[in-house]
Design a protein around this motif. Structure first.
Motif, PDB file in Angstrom:
ATOM      1  N   SER A  78      -2.080  21.920 -60.250  1.00 42.99           N
ATOM      2  CA  SER A  78      -1.135  22.626 -60.931  1.00 42.99           C
ATOM      3  C   SER A  78      -1.321  24.093 -60.144  1.00 42.99           C
ATOM      4  CB  SER A  78      -1.908  22.965 -62.125  1.00 42.99           C
ATOM      5  OG  SER A  78      -3.696  23.669 -61.761  1.00 42.99           O
ATOM      6  N   CYS A  89       0.816  23.888 -57.492  1.00 40.08           N
ATOM      7  CA  CYS A  89       1.950  24.029 -57.879  1.00 40.08           C
ATOM      8  C   CYS A  89       2.717  25.369 -58.351  1.00 40.08           C
ATOM      9  CB  CYS A  89       2.314  23.208 -59.522  1.00 40.08           C
ATOM     10  SG  CYS A  89       2.758  21.247 -59.008  1.00 40.08           S
ATOM     11  N   CYS A  90       1.276  26.093 -59.167  1.00 41.13           N
ATOM     12  CA  CYS A  90       1.764  27.892 -59.727  1.00 41.13           C
ATOM     13  C   CYS A  90       2.089  28.645 -58.368  1.00 41.13           C
ATOM     14  CB  CYS A  90       0.731  28.272 -60.467  1.00 41.13           C
ATOM     15  SG  CYS A  90       0.858  27.413 -62.044  1.00 41.13           S
ATOM     16  N   ALA A 144       3.844  27.646 -55.660  1.00 45.62           N
ATOM     17  CA  ALA A 144       4.995  27.291 -54.857  1.00 45.62           C
ATOM     18  C   ALA A 144       5.615  28.045 -55.221  1.00 45.62           C
ATOM     19  CB  ALA A 144       4.899  25.984 -54.377  1.00 45.62           C
ATOM     20  N   GLY A 145       5.821  28.027 -57.165  1.00 46.48           N
ATOM     21  CA  GLY A 145       6.229  28.293 -57.760  1.00 46.48           C
ATOM     22  C   GLY A 145       6.720  30.016 -57.102  1.00 46.48           C
ATOM     23  N   THR A 164       8.348  30.310 -53.970  1.00 50.31           N
ATOM     24  CA  THR A 164       9.915  29.865 -53.211  1.00 50.31           C
ATOM     25  C   THR A 164      10.642  31.648 -54.729  1.00 50.31           C
ATOM     26  OG1 THR A 164       9.318  27.731 -54.551  1.00 50.31           O
ATOM     27  CG2 THR A 164      11.664  27.742 -54.128  1.00 50.31           C
ATOM     28  N   ILE A 166      14.850  25.755 -58.946  1.00 51.85           N
ATOM     29  CA  ILE A 166      13.194  24.795 -58.062  1.00 51.85           C
ATOM     30  C   ILE A 166      11.852  25.756 -58.378  1.00 51.85           C
ATOM     31  CG2 ILE A 166      12.635  24.317 -55.477  1.00 51.85           C
ATOM     32  CD1 ILE A 166      15.078  23.768 -54.992  1.00 51.85           C
ATOM     33  N   ALA A 167      12.259  26.673 -58.098  1.00 52.18           N
ATOM     34  CA  ALA A 167      10.715  27.901 -58.659  1.00 52.18           C
ATOM     35  C   ALA A 167      10.629  27.789 -59.931  1.00 52.18           C
ATOM     36  CB  ALA A 167      11.582  29.368 -58.018  1.00 52.18           C
ATOM     37  N   LEU A 202       8.717  23.924 -60.335  1.00 56.28           N
ATOM     38  CA  LEU A 202       7.818  24.238 -59.427  1.00 56.28           C
ATOM     39  C   LEU A 202       6.694  24.569 -60.041  1.00 56.28           C
ATOM     40  CD1 LEU A 202       7.858  24.903 -55.735  1.00 56.28           C
ATOM     41  CD2 LEU A 202       7.108  23.173 -56.876  1.00 56.28           C
ATOM     42  N   ALA A 246       5.841  22.752 -63.703  1.00 54.42           N
ATOM     43  CA  ALA A 246       5.585  21.495 -63.141  1.00 54.42           C
ATOM     44  C   ALA A 246       4.018  21.327 -63.190  1.00 54.42           C
ATOM     45  CB  ALA A 246       5.951  20.958 -61.818  1.00 54.42           C
ATOM     46  N   SER A 247       2.962  21.983 -63.577  1.00 54.67           N
ATOM     47  CA  SER A 247       1.492  21.757 -63.315  1.00 54.67           C
ATOM     48  C   SER A 247       1.516  21.665 -64.688  1.00 54.67           C
ATOM     49  CB  SER A 247       1.112  22.636 -62.992  1.00 54.67           C
ATOM     50  OG  SER A 247       1.785  23.951 -63.629  1.00 54.67           O
TER      51      SER A 247
END
Lengths: 475, 706
Positions: B31, B34-35, B37-38, B41, B465-466, B469, B472-473
């Protein structure tokens, strides 16, 4: 001790009735906001077959002494037309349109819930009895056995899908009523009632015709029990266990008694067939009378069953067929029609063999599958099988992915109107957006069916385990 | 056989199952990754933006030479002059100017009609979300004294069949015509007069002179509503009863030479392909003549990208105007953004030196500008209030933008003014000629995009995508929490070899699968409360004669009272003091259900309005992931735990006030009846923000309770 328990029982009963009344009030409140909710025009609720608006149109045509099937508006049964048609015309001053029809649907929903409850009580009695026979006395007397009938009835009544189908002026509560009536009749082993329900259900929506297999099994074997093998195994254990003395005879008797329901009895089945032919002749005669001027029975079959089977209306709904048949080349159309409808039939036999000891559950699986693959599915069909799912709370208690399925259903049912809005009203989306939710919905239904069947089989296995161990211990 | 079956799945699960188990077991790490990365992005989006291109081949912008000449400019000057001379006269200017414009129009041979409308206060209605903009039900709120008057002129296309139309809109205040408004009317008039002569026209042209006395949006919206929802005789009679028909038409017709051409009825010209709102401002620019494009409609809907492309292409390459879109000015001077831009620039240089094929570096200045534009694009889409009268068109699926042309210097110099009029007129002529080529509606290009500059955009496939991401967690954490809650179950690990154990196992099974139902009930309750809270303003604004402050106080009081009432009705048990172990398990289940609900909500929101979902996700994802029961943390006095509590509280405060502030603002404007944006957008924004609010509140409550 006893009065306490009684009062508790009373309290539970009161609790049940409170919720039933609350659900009725909730429906009545919703009926008074038909314009704002605009449910009757949602593709999820009313399909070409179940829409009351189309029925009113058919009735109007009939009043003008034209064929109700003229103009491809109405595709339902002529009996429903003459039952509900007059109600669609009657308006009461100051009340919302179609109030009487809505009331009929509310009543149908209540009757459905009551029938589900009665069926559930029947099933639960059988469940407890068979557990006793298998000597799982501890299990059967534990307080945790949930009154599955009550649960199923409440699940049916408070399911948002049911409420939406009832308030949204679709005729699916009536169709569900016929199906549940036939199941109830078969559970109670009343051949005339079961036959009546089955004939009417088949007449109204055709797909319940596949329920004839669970009907026969129900009438032949009785309601759901653990597999027959277990009883045989149990008998072996006991026969091997007991020294030959006086008690042996008693035991034998018990065992024989336990086997009684597992002999296929032909009598009720033959009764059922007789009654079925009687009722179907009756229905056909009635239909013949009502469509005599408009082309006769053949025209009727072409306009109703033909319409269902050939998927002529490609307006969007929550099923997957509309998109497929809008895309497919015309010369493959017949082939794929056969494939899709054959799909339902292919699954019937294997399931019937595997689940023949649990005909009610088999009926649930059939209904779920047909509501997934039928040509014009609506949320009313889902409401029916989700309600029936509640009947097997005890057996399916350790079903996997239940939380995932719950979230999925919530998500899809919210996403579907949003996607429809994007596609139709905003113009920023397209048909693929809406179809994506339909596919997600179909996947969810598949997972539900697969998981519930495997949970049921696991449950049977679990029942067998102590027996096997007992046997192994002796050997 | 049973044993063998039990062992088979243990032996080797399928790779996808193993992957799932791996993810779930490392959910914390996953998580966090992912965060970050989000967020990264999201910051990279200006770099990932692509150049716009014209996607519909039929458009062929700029392929024809402009026919707009100095003759049309003199026409424009004539109208502007007479308008300004009219304005200097003291009396009766309101109707006079309209009559003047109508006269000019009818001299060109156009069909003219007047459209009278009554401004109505915006109503917030909770149940209108999924239905179409309604025709009749909000008609009660008209005030008969004040009305606006739109003038509509229609040119029938010589090559058309009257089924399609292009709309020009010039909003102006009929009581006081400003110089900019007069110029915009002049440009529109000159283009209109040119279009009466051309032979290539295939779509009818509607020129709507919108009376912006009661707001530009209201006038355009009223006209569109009447255009799309014809009023039949019964209703109009009703309307006449409510408001005695004033004799505006007769007044207008008096002394009019061209009486025969003015129609009483409502004139229509088929479906609208495009609408252009033309505005002129002057004297504010320092460098050159420029064109600002406003595109955001209600609910963050955008017109088709091709429309913006055409305008941008013609303005830049044909007329030499500088095209601008809205920017967040405060971000341009932002230090950290500059540093980030420089880092990205140097990274791009490094990548280019490694492989000349890689060209993803952009100059730092471009990056900062792109980020500022992107931020404002996100902000206006998230707000859901249209940025101009073009917003009304989008509700009827018509692509529309506002073009605000502004000149470098004040337009006193005659030659300057003529040049400005010529360029503006040619631009609009070019756009109309291009749209005229269109065979279908705009459908080829994107509807879902964010602009980073007038010629660069981020498409839905990239910006999702942003978002993906970032969220997604949530399902992974929910799944791991759910699995945890089942592992904690004491009877779960017991060997089931004996029948007794099997029996106990069976006993414990039933509550186990029902436990999440209990948690779901609590979450449902809190969400229901949130829904009630967000619907309350509708009922409160029914109360007559209420100042914003009192109604706000009433709202707060009612919403705080509604929770206990709801919990009483639904029979939810708010019990305390349970043993620690089950309590913890309850908590994990509750958190898991809350997170999944948040996930579903965010995904839904991202479909409806991406920008709102993105901002909501930025606030809510960390909050959902960090949420922990306060009591348990406080009990164990460790520094780490204390830090976590502090973090939670800070996040809670960060999350709550903006939402509270926004709802407050929305409520105030809604109650005051001064909302410019349509109530759809308000409903939408209030609804979305309240959903965020009640999720926060859900988190809050659960934390403080346990």
């Amino acid at each position: 001790m006893e009065p306490k328990e009684q009062s508790k029982e009373k309290k539970e009963k009161l609790w049940f009735w409170n919720w039933v009344i609350a659900s009725v009030i909730f429906r009545l409140v919703l009926i008074y906001f038909p314009k704002n909710l605009n449910l009757a025009s949602r593709p999820e609720v009313s399909t070409p077959l179940t829409s009351l608006r189309r029925l009113a149109e058919g009735y109007w045509l009939k009043q003008l002494s034209m064929s109700p099937y003229a103009g491809s508006m109405y595709h339902g049964s002529p009996l429903l037309l003459s039952l509900l048609g007059p109600l669609t015309v009657k308006r009461i001053e100051g009340q919302p349109d179609h109030l009487l029809c809505s009331l009929v649907f509310v009543i149908a929903d209540i009757v459905n819930a009551m029938l589900i409850r009665a069926t559930g009580q029947n099933l639960q009695m059988e469940y407890t009895r068979s557990l006793k026979l298998l000597d799982h006395v501890k299990l059967s007397e534990k307080p945790e056995i949930i009154p599955s009938g009550d649960i199923a009835a409440l699940v049916y009544l408070w399911n948002p899908f049911t409420i939406v189908a009832c308030v949204g002026l679709s005729t699916s509560p009536i169709e569900n009523l016929a199906i549940i009536l036939s199941l109830y009749g078969a559970c109670k082993r009343q051949a005339p009632l079961a036959a009546f329900g089955w004939v009417i259900a088949t007449h109204l929506s055709l797909y319940p015709a596949i329920l004839i297999i669970p009907m026969i099994l129900l009438l032949g074997y009785g309601t759901d029990t653990p597999p027959r093998k277990l009883f045989l195994q149990r008998r072996n254990v006991e026969v091997g266990d007991n020294p030959p003395n006086d008690r042996c005879c008693e035991r034998e008797e018990v065992v024989h008694r336990s086997e009684v329901p597992h002999v296929f009895s032909w009598r009720p089945v033959i009764h059922f067939f007789c009654w079925t032919s009687l009722w179907s002749v009756y229905v056909l005669v009635l239909c013949g009378i009502s469509v005599k001027q408009y082309g006769g029975l053949w025209e009727l079959f072409k306009r109703t069953y033909g319409f269902m089977l050939t998927v002529q209306d490609l307006s969007p709904n929550i099923g997957v067929l509309w998109y497929f048949f809008a895309e497919v080349f015309d010369f493959f159309r017949n082939f794929f029609l056969i494939v899709f409808h054959g799909n339902i039939l292919f699954m019937m036999l294997p399931l019937a063999i595997r689940l023949k000891h649990r005909p009610c559950f088999l009926a649930f699986v059939y209904i779920a599958i047909s509501s997934m693959l039928k040509s014009y599915p609506s949320v009313g069909d889902s409401a029916l099988y989700l309600g029936l799912l509640g009947l097997f709370v005890n057996e399916l208690a350790d079903m996997q992915f239940s939380f995932f399925l719950f979230c999925g259903y919530v998500g899809v049912s919210l996403l579907s109107p949003v996607m429809h809005n994007l596609w139709i009203w905003r113009g920023t989306g397209n048909a693929n957006f809406y179809f994506a939710t339909a596919m997600a919905y179909a996947c969810l239904q598949i997972i539900l069916v697969v998981e519930s069947v495997s949970a049921m089989l696991n449950h049977d296995r679990k029942l067998r385990k102590p027996l096997t161990e007992l046997q192994d211990g002796k050997n | 056989m049973a044993e063998s079956e039990a062992e088979v799945p243990k032996a080797k699960p399928r790779p996808i199952v193993r992957l799932g188990i791996f993810l779930i077991s490392h959910s914390c790490l996953f998580s966090v990754i992912c965060c970050t990365a989000g967020v990264l992005t999201l910051l990279l989006l200006p770099v990932l933006a692509k150049n716009t291109y014209i996607s519909e081949n039929a458009l062929m912008p700029g392929s024809a030479n402009p026919m707009f000449s100095s003759q049309e400019v003199s026409e424009a000057n004539r109208l502007v002059k007479s308008l300004t001379s009219l304005d200097s006269k003291p009396v009766g200017s309101g109707i006079e100017s309209q009559r003047l414009i109508a006269e000019y129009m009818s001299d060109l041979g156009a069909e003219i009609s007047y459209h009278k409308f009554y401004p109505r206060s915006n109503q917030f209605h909770p149940l209108h979300f999924f239905s179409y903009p309604d025709s009749g039900s909000t008609r009660e709120n008209v005030s008969c004294i004040s009305h606006g008057l739109n003038t509509v002129g229609i040119i029938r296309a010589p090559r058309g069949d009257g089924k399609e139309a292009i709309v020009l809109v010039t909003p102006y205040n009929s009581l006081k015509v400003g110089p900019g408004e007069a110029l915009s009317l002049g440009i529109a008039y000159s283009v209109f007069s040119l279009l009466t002569q051309v032979t290539w026209l295939a779509k009818d042209i509607i020129w709507l002179v919108a009376d912006s006395r009661y707001g530009e949006y209201a006038a355009v919206n009223a006209w569109l509503r009447d255009y799309h929802m014809p009023v039949f005789s019964g209703l109009s009679a009703l309307k006449a009863e409510i408001c005695p028909v004033s004799n505006v038409h007769n007044e207008l017709k008096e002394n009019s030479v061209t009486e025969r051409k003015i129609n009483d009825g409502f004139r229509r010209a088929g479906t609208m392909a495009t609408a252009l709102v033309i505005k002129v401002t002057d004297g504010s620019e320092h460098f050159e003549d420029s064109l600002s494009i406003y595109a955001e409609a209600s609910n963050g809907q955008m017109p088709n990208l091709d429309l913006i492309n055409i305008v941008n292409y013609l303005a830049v390459h044909r007329q030499g105007l500088r095209v601008k879109v809205e920017k967040m000015r405060s971000l341009i001077n932002c230090k950290w953004l500059k540093i980030l831009g420089e880092i990205l620039q140097s990274l791009g240089h490094v990548a280019k030196s490694l492989n000349p094929q890689w060209k993803f570096g952009i100059p730092a200045k471009d990056y900062v500008e792109g980020a500022a534009t992107l931020a404002s694009s996100l902000y206006y889409q998230a707000l859901g209030v249209p940025t101009g009268p073009h917003g009304a068109f989008r509700d009827y699926e018509i692509d529309a933008i506002t073009m605000e042309i502004s000149s470098r210097v004040a337009l006193n110099n005659k030659a300057r003014k003529n040049d400005f009029l010529l360029r503006g007129g040619r631009l609009i002529e070019g756009v109309i000629r291009t749209v005229n080529n269109l065979l279908e509606k705009f459908h080829q290009s994107f509807f879902l995009y964010l602009l980073t500059s007038p010629s660069k955009f981020v498409s839905v496939g990239v910006y999702m995508i942003a978002f993906a991401l970032l969220v997604a967690s949530l399902p992974v954490v929910a799944a791991s929490l759910y699995a945890d809650a089942h592992k904690v179950d004491p009877s779960f690990g017991i060997d089931k070899s004996t029948p007794q154990a099997s029996a106990t196992d069976e006993l414990s099974i039933t509550p186990r699968s029902c436990k999440w139902l209990n948690a779901a009930k609590k979450v449902f309750l809190v969400h229901l409360w949130g829904a009630v809270v967000s619907f309350l303003p509708y009922f409160i604004c029914q109360i007559p004669s209420c100042t914003p402050t009192t109604s706000f106080v009433v709202w707060v009081l009612l919403s705080s009272f509604s929770l206990p009432i709801l919990s009483l009705i639904l029979g939810s048990s708010f019990s305390y003091g349970r043993p620690s172990q089950p309590q913890k398990r309850d908590w994990t289940l509750l958190k898991s259900v809350t997170i999944s609900a948040a996930f579903i909500g965010l995904c839904l929101m991202s479909v409806i309005n991406f920008a709102t979902a993105e901002i909501g996700a930025l606030l809510m994802v960390p909050m959902c992931l960090m949420a922990q029961p306060l009591k348990l943390d406080i009990r164990s006095r460790k520094l780490r735990k204390f830090l976590r509590v502090a973090c939670n509280l800070a996040l809670g405060f960060l999350g709550f006030p903006p939402a509270g502030f926004f709802v407050l603002k929305g409520a105030f404007e809604g109650f005051g009846g001064i909302t410019v944006g349509d109530f759809w957008s308000w409903l939408e924004s209030i609804w979305s923000w309240s959903s965020a609010t009640y999720l926060y509140i859900a988190g809050w409550f659960e934390r403080t309770r346990s």
